[in-house]
Scaffold this motif. Structure first.
Motif, PDB file in Angstrom:
ATOM      1  N   SER A 126      -0.994  -1.883  -6.433  1.00 33.84           N
ATOM      2  CA  SER A 126      -2.369  -2.018  -5.944  1.00 33.84           C
ATOM      3  C   SER A 126      -3.271  -2.771  -6.924  1.00 33.84           C
ATOM      4  O   SER A 126      -4.493  -2.808  -6.742  1.00 33.84           O
ATOM      5  CB  SER A 126      -2.954  -0.620  -5.699  1.00 33.84           C
ATOM      6  OG  SER A 126      -2.950   0.134  -6.900  1.00 33.84           O
TER       7      SER A 126
ATOM      8  N   ARG B 156       0.801  -1.218   0.000  1.00 30.80           N
ATOM      9  CA  ARG B 156       0.000   0.000   0.000  1.00 30.80           C
ATOM     10  C   ARG B 156       0.836   1.270   0.000  1.00 30.80           C
ATOM     11  O   ARG B 156       0.485   2.260  -0.623  1.00 30.80           O
ATOM     12  CB  ARG B 156      -0.915   0.013   1.240  1.00 30.80           C
ATOM     13  CG  ARG B 156      -2.045  -0.985   1.207  1.00 30.80           C
ATOM     14  CD  ARG B 156      -3.088  -0.654   2.250  1.00 30.80           C
ATOM     15  NE  ARG B 156      -2.517  -0.543   3.584  1.00 30.80           N
ATOM     16  CZ  ARG B 156      -2.506  -1.552   4.465  1.00 30.80           C
ATOM     17  NH1 ARG B 156      -3.011  -2.734   4.111  1.00 30.80           N
ATOM     18  NH2 ARG B 156      -2.004  -1.403   5.667  1.00 30.80           N
ATOM     19  N   GLU B 157       1.963   1.225   0.701  1.00 30.01           N
ATOM     20  CA  GLU B 157       2.681   2.465   0.981  1.00 30.01           C
ATOM     21  C   GLU B 157       3.981   2.619   0.208  1.00 30.01           C
ATOM     22  O   GLU B 157       4.431   3.743  -0.018  1.00 30.01           O
ATOM     23  CB  GLU B 157       2.992   2.548   2.488  1.00 30.01           C
ATOM     24  CG  GLU B 157       1.747   2.498   3.359  1.00 30.01           C
ATOM     25  CD  GLU B 157       2.091   2.406   4.842  1.00 30.01           C
ATOM     26  OE1 GLU B 157       3.244   2.740   5.190  1.00 30.01           O
ATOM     27  OE2 GLU B 157       1.223   2.013   5.642  1.00 30.01           O
TER      28      GLU B 157
END
Length: 1395
Positions: A1173, A1075-1076
Motif C-alpha cells: 500500500s 489492497r487485499e
C-alpha cells in the motif's frame, strides 16, 4: 361375485418354517417309581376354546389352547388367530407316570384358566391367570400378547396345592384306563378314573386358594362308600364285574350336581350322580344297533363318548360303538322326568366307515370324525345328525402327502428341483426336514436350531458330501453325475417323506362351539378346516360322492346343474388320464409363457395316442349326455373367474362413528402368524386345484373341437362360441391361476437395512411412502411367502374393512367371527386382490414397497403376454426392478412404455398426483417429473437426460415444464462433463431466470474444473452481458488467490478482441491484489496484471487507449455499512461516484510502482505487507533503505520525484561502510549485487566500500543535475557525518561549482580546506590548473570575465583572522588575494584600453 360354497371342507396345514423349539420344558417329579407292566396308551390330543372366543371385542377372540399327550409328556400350546402370543408353548413331563386317555381337561373361570391333568399315579392342577385379567384394559394395542403360560415357571407344580398322588395306585392289580376331570362351581377339582375292575373313583382337590386335604370317592352300582386317603377300596378286592369297566368317561354339571357318564365294556351307558354318589341311569347301547346279534359277546375296546350342551337342545350325547367290521354313532338326548329320573331320547343313528376311529367331536348340530385307514391315510368327515336322512357324511379334503417321486425335467438340475420341492411352503415341515437331516448324517452331531435358509444350506451340504464320499472314480460323464445326484437326493427325499408322514399322523380334532372353527390336531402340527368352494368341491370329490350328486350350487337350473356335473365327470377322467410327464410339460409351457392352448393340444394328442384303457372313448360317451356344453362351461368359467364387481378401496373406512375398541379389534382380526399362513395357504390350495381344473377343461374343449358336431347338439354356433370365447377364456384363467399358485409358493427375500432405507427414499421421491397400502411391518415368520407378506401388510386391512362394511350393525355376539363364513370371505377377497385382471394394483405395489424385486420381476414376466389390465403399471414396476438391479437402460425403456397408460390406470393416476407445483401440467408430464426425480435419486444422469429430452417433446405448449426439463438436462450434462451439450440446453431454456441460473452455474462449475477453454469459446448469443456480469460478480465476491475469475474474464474479452475491457479487468485485478493480497505472490500477480493491462491498451488506437477507474465513495468505505441505508435506518442519498480516466502513461506509472514493490518484496520479504500500500515517495524511501538504488532511481524518474533521497541514502551507506566492520562489509555485497555497477575493469581487488563509492560516483555521473545539486547533497551528507571528502568527489564538484563547495566547507568550519580551495581557485583564475575548476580561459584582457565568491572568501578571512591558530594560513591567503587583485587591476585596465 360371491363364490358358491359347498358342504364339504378342505384341510389347510399351517406348516411352520422355523426350527426354533418354542416349548418351555417343565419336569414334575413327585418322587414316584414307575409301575411294573404299565400299559402304553396311544397318543391323544384335544383342545379348549375360550367362552368369549367368538366375540369381537373380547381379549380371547379367536383364541384357543390345544394339547397333545404322549406317554409321560403333555404339550400345551395357546394359539390365537388375531395376535401372536409370546411364551405360548409348554411341555410338561411327569416322571415315572403315564398320562391317561382323557386325562387333560381345561376349564376357565372369571379369573383363571385351570388345567387338570391325570396320570396313572397322580393328579395335577395348573392355575393360570385368565387373559382378561392379564390385560384388564379393553383397548389392547400390542402386536404381540403374552400367553397364559408366560408365568407358569413361577408355579411349584410339586406342591400339594397343585399335585396329589392317587392314594392306592401302588397297590392296584390292574391299570387305570379312561379318565376325565372337571371343576365344580365351588372351585374344587374332581378327577374321575375308571377302575380296572369296574367302577369309578373320583379324587377331589380342594379349591386352590383354600386349605384342605385330598378326598377320595368310589362310585359302584351296589353301594356307595367314601374313604379317606389311604383306605383300601373294594375295587382292589374284585368287587365289580369286568364288563363294567368304563372305556370312556364324560362329565357335565347340571344345576347343583355333576353327572358322570361312563360308556362301559359291556355296551352299557351309565350315568352317575356325584352328589348322590349313585347310578341314576343305565342304558344298553345295543338297543340302538340294528345288527347287534352276537356283538354283546365280543367285548368292546374302542368305544367313545362325547357330550354337547346347547341352550336349545340341552345335553346331547354321542356314543361311538366300535364293533367288528363297522362303527356306529348314536346320538341321544338326556331328558329329565318327574321324581328326578332321567332317560335318553334317540335322535339319530349314523354309520361310519370301517377305518379306525382316532377321535370325534360332537357339536349341537354335527358330528366330526377323524379316521385312519390301513395305509395310514387320514380320513375326516362330518355329518349333521338332525337333518341328514340319507346318512351321507360330508367330505373333508385332507392335505395329500407329498409326491413319492419328484419329476425332474431334462433341463432341470436335480439338486435345485429337490430343494424347491423340499422347501416349498406346502409340503414339508421344518421338523421333518430337520429329523431327516439328523438321520442322514447318521447322528454324528446334534443339529441345533437353524433358520430356514441355514437349514437349506445344511441339507445341500449333507447330500453333496454324501455324494462326494461315495464317488470312487475321478472322471465320469455329466449324465452319470446327474444320475448320482438323483439317487442321493431321492434317498434324502424318501427320508423326509417318512418323517412327514409320522408328523402328519392325526391325534384328535377340536371344534369350537363359539366360532365353529375345526382344527385337526396332528403329531407335528395343527391344520384348520376351511369351507370348500363349489368348483373345488366338484373337482376334488371322490367318485361315489360325485356320481350321487344331482344338483350343484354353481347352476340354479337343474338341467344346467346336471350338465355341469356330467362335464366335471369328464374332467375327472381327463385328470386321471394325464400322465405325470404331460402334466410337467404343461406346467413348463405356462412357466415359459408358451401358449396354453397349444400345450393343451399337445397333451390331447398324447392322450389320444396312448389311450390303452379307452378313456377317451369313455369321455366321448359321457359328452353325448351333456345337453348344452357351452352353457355348462360358461357356468364353470364364471364361477372360477375372480374378477371383482367393484375394486375394494385400501382406505375404506369401517363405519362412521364406530368405537375405538371396535377399530382396534378389527385391526387385529386374523392378523396372527397362524391366521396369515392358513389364509394364504388356502389361496394357494385353491389356485393349485383350479389350475388343474382349467388345464383339464382346456384339454376337454380341444377335444370338443376335434369331435365337432358329433357331440354338439347345437351345431356350428356352439363350436364358434367355443373357439372364439370359451377356449380363450379358459386359457386366460389357466394362466391366472398358475400365476396365483406360483406367487403363493414364492418366498419373500430378506432385505438388508441399507436396501430398505434406499427403497424408502425412492418411495418418498415417488410420494408413495406414506400411502396406506404400504407398510414396513414384517411378520414373525421367517421366511414368509410374498402372498403372506401382502396379506399381512396390505390385504388384511382391506378385506376386514370390506367384510365389516357388509355388517353395518353387527350384533355383539358371534355373528361376525363365525369361522366358516369369515374365512371363506377372506380367502375369496384375498384371491380377488391377487387376481391380475382386477384393476387393483396393491399386490405389485406391496412387493415394490418391501423390496421384493426378484419376485416382482417374475410376477410381471408371467402376466406380460396375456394380462391386459394395468399394463402401464406393470411396466413401471418392472422398471423399478431393473432400477434396483442396476439395469438402468432397461428401466428407462419400461418407464417410457408405461407413460402411454398414465391417464388410464389407477396406480399411475395416483402416482402422478399430489404435486401442487406440477398440478397445472398434463398427467404425462407429471409422470415424467416423478420418474426423473426417481432416476436422479438413484444417480443415473444419462437416463435423466434421455427421458427429459423425450419429455420436452410432450411439453410443447407448457413453457414452465419446458424450462424445468431443460434445466434438468443442463444440470446433468454439466455433471457429466458434457459442456457443449450443457450450453446447448442452457440456450434452449425459455425461462430467462432459469437460464440465468444455469448460466451462473455453468460459469462456476467450469471455473472450478479449470475447463476455461470451453467457457471462453462458447458464443453466448444474447447472453454476452449476462456472462460478463456473472463473472464480474463472482470475481468480486470470491477469494482472489483461490479462483481465477479475473483471468477468465480477461481471456473472455481477449477472445472477443475487446482489449480495452480486457485491460480494465486486469487493472482492477491488480488494484485488488494490491489492497487485499499483500504477499510476494500477490505482488507478482499484480505486476503481471499491470503488464497485461499495458499490453491491451497498446493494442488499440492511442485515442482509445484509456480505461475508467471507479473510486469508492464515502458510504461504501465504512466496513459493514449498508449501501442503501444510513446508520439510523433511513434511506441514504444516492452516492455520486467520481470517475477517473487512466491513460497509458498512468498505467505505466502503476506498473513501475508495482514492479518496485515486487523487487523490494523479493529482496526483503518482510517488506511485502508494507510495500503493498506504499506510495511512490514511500517506496523510494523503502528501496533506498533496502539498498535497491537502481529501482529507487527508476521509480523517482518515472514519478518525477527528486533524486536527493537516493543520493543521500547511498552516501549514508558509504559512510556506514567506511566506518563499519567486516560484518557490514559482507552485508553490503547483497544490496550492491542488486544494483548495476559500471563495467570498469579493475585489476585491484576492491572492497564493498570501494564498490559503494564507485556506485555513487557512477550515479553522480549518470544523473547530472544543474548546479551539481546531487554532488552538493552527497557532500553535505558526508560532511554532516564528519567524513573527509574523497578527492574524486571534490574534484568533480569544484569543476562544477567551486563556490558551493567553499560555502559547504565554511558551513562545516573546515577553514583550512576552504583556504586551500580559495588558493587553488585563485591560481586557476590566474591560469594555473584552470581546467580543474571548469574555467575555459584564465584571467586575461581578451578572455571572458571571471569572478570569485567574495562573500564566502570574506567570511573565510574573517574566521581565519579570529583564530590565532590559523594566522599563517590567513597571511598566506591574504597575500594570494593581494597579488590576484593587483593582476586583476592591470588586466582590467588593459581590457578597457582595448575596448
Amino acid at each position: 361375485m360371491a363364490a358358491a360354497l359347498e358342504r364339504s371342507f378342505m384341510e389347510i396345514c399351517g406348516f411352520e418354517r422355523e426350527t426354533l423349539h418354542r416349548f418351555r420344558e417343565i419336569a414334575v417329579n413327585l418322587g414316584l417309581d414307575a409301575l411294573p407292566g404299565g400299559i402304553k396308551f396311544p397318543d391323544s390330543a384335544g383342545g379348549f376354546h375360550y367362552e368369549e372366543s367368538g366375540k369381537l371385542l373380547s381379549i380371547t377372540s379367536n383364541r384357543f389352547i390345544h394339547w397333545s399327550a404322549s406317554g409321560d409328556t403333555v404339550q400345551l400350546v395357546e394359539q390365537s388367530l388375531d395376535t401372536n402370543l409370546l411364551n405360548n408353548a409348554l411341555r410338561l413331563k411327569f416322571t415315572h407316570c403315564t398320562v391317561l386317555p382323557g386325562g387333560v381337561n381345561i376349564q376357565e373361570t372369571l379369573n383363571n384358566v385351570i388345567i387338570l391333568i391325570i396320570t396313572n399315579q397322580s393328579v395335577h392342577r395348573l392355575v393360570l391367570p385368565h387373559p382378561s385379567r392379564m390385560y384388564r384394559s379393553e383397548l389392547v394395542t400390542e402386536l404381540q400378547m403374552q400367553s397364559v403360560f408366560t408365568d407358569v415357571g413361577k408355579l411349584s407344580l410339586q406342591d400339594p396345592s397343585h399335585s396329589a398322588v392317587i392314594p392306592y395306585a401302588a397297590g392296584q392289580t390292574g391299570a387305570l384306563s379312561a379318565s376325565t376331570a372337571w371343576l365344580s362351581h365351588q372351585g374344587e377339582c374332581h378327577y374321575a378314573l375308571a377302575l380296572p375292575a369296574g367302577g369309578i373313583m373320583v379324587v377331589t382337590l380342594p379349591p386352590h386358594d383354600t386349605q384342605g386335604s385330598v378326598s377320595l370317592v368310589e362310585l359302584k352300582r351296589s353301594t356307595m362308600m367314601q374313604r379317606l386317603a389311604g383306605w383300601m377300596p373294594t375295587a382292589i378286592r374284585g368287587g365289580q364285574i369286568p364288563g363294567e369297566l368304563a372305556l370312556s368317561l364324560a362329565v357335565r354339571e347340571l344345576e347343583d350336581d355333576s353327572f358322570i357318564f361312563a360308556l362301559c365294556q359291556d355296551y352299557k351307558l351309565r350315568m352317575w350322580s356325584f352328589r348322590k354318589q349313585s347310578c341314576l341311569m343305565e342304558a344298553d347301547m345295543l338297543e340302538y344297533m340294528p345288527r347287534s346279534k352276537g356283538v354283546r359277546y365280543a367285548a368292546g375296546q374302542a368305544h367313545r363318548l362325547r357330550l354337547a350342551f346347547s341352550s336349545t337342545t340341552g345335553l346331547c350325547l354321542a356314543v361311538y360303538m366300535a364293533v367288528p367290521q363297522s362303527g356306529q354313532f348314536t346320538v341321544l338326548q338326556l331328558v329329565a322326568t318327574d321324581k328326578n329320573l332321567y332317560s335318553l331320547d334317540h335322535i339319530s343313528t349314523l354309520f361310519s366307515v370301517q377305518e379306525t376311529l382316532v377321535d370325534f367331536a360332537l357339536t349341537s348340530t354335527d358330528i366330526w370324525g377323524v379316521w385312519v385307514d390301513e395305509s395310514n391315510t387320514t380320513i375326516v368327515r362330518y355329518i349333521n345328525y338332525e337333518h341328514n336322512t340319507a346318512g351321507q357324511w360330508n367330505q373333508v379334503f385332507v392335505q395329500p402327502p407329498p409326491e413319492e417321486e419328484v419329476h425332474i425335467g431334462l433341463d432341470q438340475d436335480p439338486r435345485e428341483t429337490y430343494l424347491e420341492v423340499l422347501f416349498s411352503p406346502l409340503r414339508f415341515t421344518a421338523s421333518a426336514i430337520l429329523k431327516a437331516l439328523q438321520i442322514y448324517r447318521r447322528g454324528s452331531e446334534r443339529i441345533v436350531d437353524l433358520p430356514w435358509e441355514a437349514l437349506k444350506r445344511e441339507v445341500t451340504v449333507a447330500v453333496e458330501n454324501e455324494l462326494q464320499s461315495s464317488v470312487t472314480e475321478f472322471e465320469f460323464s455329466q449324465g452319470e453325475y446327474r444320475q448320482l445326484q438323483v439317487e442321493f437326493w431321492s434317498k434324502f427325499y424318501a427320508c423326509c417323506l417318512e418323517y412327514q408322514e409320522s408328523l402328519a399322523m392325526p391325534l384328535g380334532l377340536t371344534v369350537s362351539p363359539h366360532t365353529a372353527v375345526v382344527c385337526l390336531l396332528k403329531k407335528g402340527f395343527v391344520s384348520f378346516l376351511l369351507p370348500c368352494f363349489a368348483v373345488d368341491h366338484l373337482y376334488l370329490s371322490c367318485d361315489e360322492y360325485l356320481y350321487s350328486e344331482e344338483e350343484t350350487a354353481i347352476a340354479e337350473d337343474p338341467e344346467a346343474g346336471r350338465d355341469v356335473l356330467q362335464l366335471v365327470q369328464c374332467l375327472r377322467l381327463i385328470r386321471d388320464a394325464v400322465s405325470g410327464e404331460m402334466a410337467y410339460e404343461m406346467e413348463k409351457a405356462l412357466e415359459h409363457l408358451q401358449s396354453p392352448e397349444k400345450a393343451a393340444e399337445q397333451v390331447l394328442e398324447n392322450m389320444l395316442a396312448n389311450d390303452s384303457d379307452n378313456v377317451m372313448d369313455n369321455i366321448q360317451d359321457k359328452l353325448q349326455d351333456v345337453r348344452n356344453p357351452a352353457a355348462a362351461m360358461m357356468a364353470l368359467l364364471r364361477e372360477m373367474d375372480l374378477e371383482a364387481d367393484s375394486e375394494p378401496s385400501v382406505e375404506a373406512s369401517m363405519t362412521p362413528g364406530q368405537s375405538l375398541a371396535v377399530r382396534l379389534s378389527l385391526s387385529q382380526l386374523y392378523g396372527s402368524s397362524a391366521a396369515v399362513v392358513v389364509v394364504c395357504q388356502a389361496v394357494c390350495q385353491m389356485a393349485m386345484t383350479r389350475a388343474l381344473f382349467c388345464r383339464d377343461l382346456l384339454i376337454l374343449q380341444k377335444l370338443y373341437l376335434r369331435l365337432g358336431d358329433n357331440v354338439f347338439l347345437g351345431g356350428g354356433a356352439q363350436l364358434l362360441q367355443l373357439q372364439q370365447h370359451l377356449i380363450p377364456r379358459s386359457s386366460h384363467l389357466l394362466s391366472s391361476y398358475y400365476l396365483l399358485k406360483h406367487t403363493s409358493q414364492s418366498l419373500a427375500s430378506c432385505v438388508p437395512v441399507n436396501i430398505i432405507d434406499a427403497n424408502l427414499q425412492h418411495l418418498s421421491v415417488l410420494e408413495l411412502s406414506d400411502s396406506p397400502t404400504l407398510s414396513t411391518n414384517r411378520s414373525v415368520l421367517s421366511p414368509q411367502t410374498v402372498v403372506e407378506l401382502f396379506y399381512q401388510t396390505v390385504a388384511r386391512k382391506v378385506i376386514i374393512s370390506q367384510i365389516y362394511a357388509q355388517h353395518q350393525n353387527p350384533p355383539p355376539g358371534t355373528a361376525l367371527l363365525l369361522w366358516p363364513h369369515m374365512v371363506s370371505n377372506v380367502v375369496q377377497q384375498l384371491a380377488q386382490l391377487l387376481w391380475p385382471s382386477n384393476p387393483g394394483f396393491q399386490f405389485p405395489e406391496c412387493l415394490m414397497a418391501n423390496c421384493q424385486y426378484t419376485q416382482l420381476q417374475e410376477y410381471v414376466r408371467l402376466i406380460g403376454p396375456w394380462c391386459e389390465v394395468n399394463v402401464g403399471s406393470s411396466r413401471f414396476m418392472l422398471g423399478q426392478c431393473y432400477l434396483a438391479n442396476g439395469e438402468g437402460q432397461k428401466a428407462l425403456q419400461c418407464f417410457q412404455e408405461a407413460a402411454t397408460e398414465v391417464e388410464k390406470e389407477e396406480f399411475l393416476v395416483r402416482l402422478t398426483g399430489g404435486e401442487e407445483e406440477e398440478s397445472a401440467s398434463s398427467p404425462r408430464l407429471q409422470y415424467y417429473h416423478k420418474v426423473l426425480r426417481l432416476l436422479e435419486d438413484v444417480g443415473l444422469p444419462e437416463l435423466v437426460i434421455h427421458l427429459a429430452t423425450l419429455a420436452v417433446t410432450e411439453a410443447i405448449n407448457d413453457v414452465r415444464s419446458q424450462a424445468a426439463l431443460w434445466t434438468r438436462i443442463f444440470k446433468h450434462h454439466l455433471e457429466l462433463g458434457h459442456n457443449s451439450q450443457a450450453y446447448e440446453a442452457l440456450t434452449q431454456n425459455p425461462d430467462c431466470s432459469r437460464q440465468l441460473d444455469c448460466l451462473r452455474q455453468l460459469v462456476v462449475v467450469l471455473c472450478e474444473r479449470s475447463q476455461l477453454q470451453d467457457l471462453v469459446q462458447f458464443s453466448y448469443v444474447n447472453l454476452h452481458d449476462e456472462v460478463v456480469s456473472i463473472i464480474e460478480s463472482r470475481a468480486r465476491a470470491v477469494d482472489l488467490l483461490s479462483h481465477n475469475y479475473y483471468e477468465l474474464l480477461y481471456a473472455f474479452h481477449i477472445n472477443r478482441h475487446n482489449y480495452r475491457k480486457a485491460g480494465t479487468v486486469m487493472f482492477e485485478y491488480g488494484m485488488r491484489l494490491g489492497r487485499e493480497v499483500r504477499t510476494l505472490r500477490g505482488l507478482q500477480k499484480q505486476v503481471n496484471c499491470y503488464l497485461a493491462a499495458l499490453n491491451c491498451l497498446r493494442l488499440i488506437r492511442p485515442e482509445y487507449a484509456w480505461i475508467v477507474q471507479p473510486t469508492a465513495g464515502a458510504a461504501s468505505e465504512r466496513p459493514g455499512a449498508s449501501p442503501k441505508r444510513k446508520y439510523d435506518g433511513e434511506f441514504a442519498d444516492p452516492v455520486k461516484r467520481q470517475v477517473d480516466i487512466l491513460e497509458l502513461s498512468d498505467l505505466q506509472k502503476e506498473y513501475v510502482l508495482a514492479r518496485s514493490r515486487l523487487t523490494l518484496a523479493q529482496h526483503h520479504p518482510p517488506s511485502a505487507a508494507i510495500a503493498g500500500s506504499a506510495s511512490a515517495v514511500e517506496m523510494v524511501a523503502l528501496l533506498v533503505q533496502t539498498g535497491l538504488f537502481d529501482c529507487a532511481l527508476s521509480l523517482s524518474q518515472t514519478f518525477k520525484l527528486p533524486l536527493t533521497p537516493v543520493f543521500e541514502g547511498l552516501a549514508f551507506k558509504c559512510i556506514k561502510l567506511q566506518c563499519g566492520g567486516e560484518e557490514t562489509q559482507n552485508e553490503a555485497w547483497n544490496w550492491l549485487a542488486a544494483n548495476q555497477l559500471s563495467t570498469i575493469t579493475n585489476t585491484k581487488e576492491s572492497s564493498a566500500t570501494d564498490e559503494a563509492w564507485r556506485l555513487l560516483a557512477s550515479y553522480l555521473q549518470r544523473h547530472a543535475s544543474p548546479n551539481a545539486r546531487h554532488h552538493r547533497d552527497v557532500i553535505n551528507k558526508l560532511l554532516s557525518h564528519g567524513l573527509p571528502l574523497p578527492d574524486w568527489l571534490v574534484n568533480a564538484f569544484k569543476a562544477v561549482d567551486a563556490a558551493a563547495l567553499l560555502r559547504l566547507y565554511l558551513n562545516y568550519d573546515l577553514l583550512e580546506a576552504a583556504a586551500e580551495l580559495v588558493l587553488e581557485y585563485v591560481d586557476a583564475l590566474l591560469g594555473k590548473g584552470h581546467q580543474y575548476f571548469g574555467i575555459e580561459m584564465p584571467l586575461s584582457a581578451k578572455a571572458p570575465l571571471v569572478w570569485l565568491p567574495y562573500t564566502a572568501i570574506d567570511q573565510l578571512l574573517q574566521s581565519l583572522n579570529e583564530s590565532q591558530t590559523n594566522a599563517c594560513i590567513f597571511n598566506k591567503l591574504q597575500d594570494k588575494l593581494d597579488g590576484y587583485h593587483k593582476l586583476l587591476d592591470q588586466t582590467t585596465r588593459r581590457r578597457l584600453l582595448i575596448h
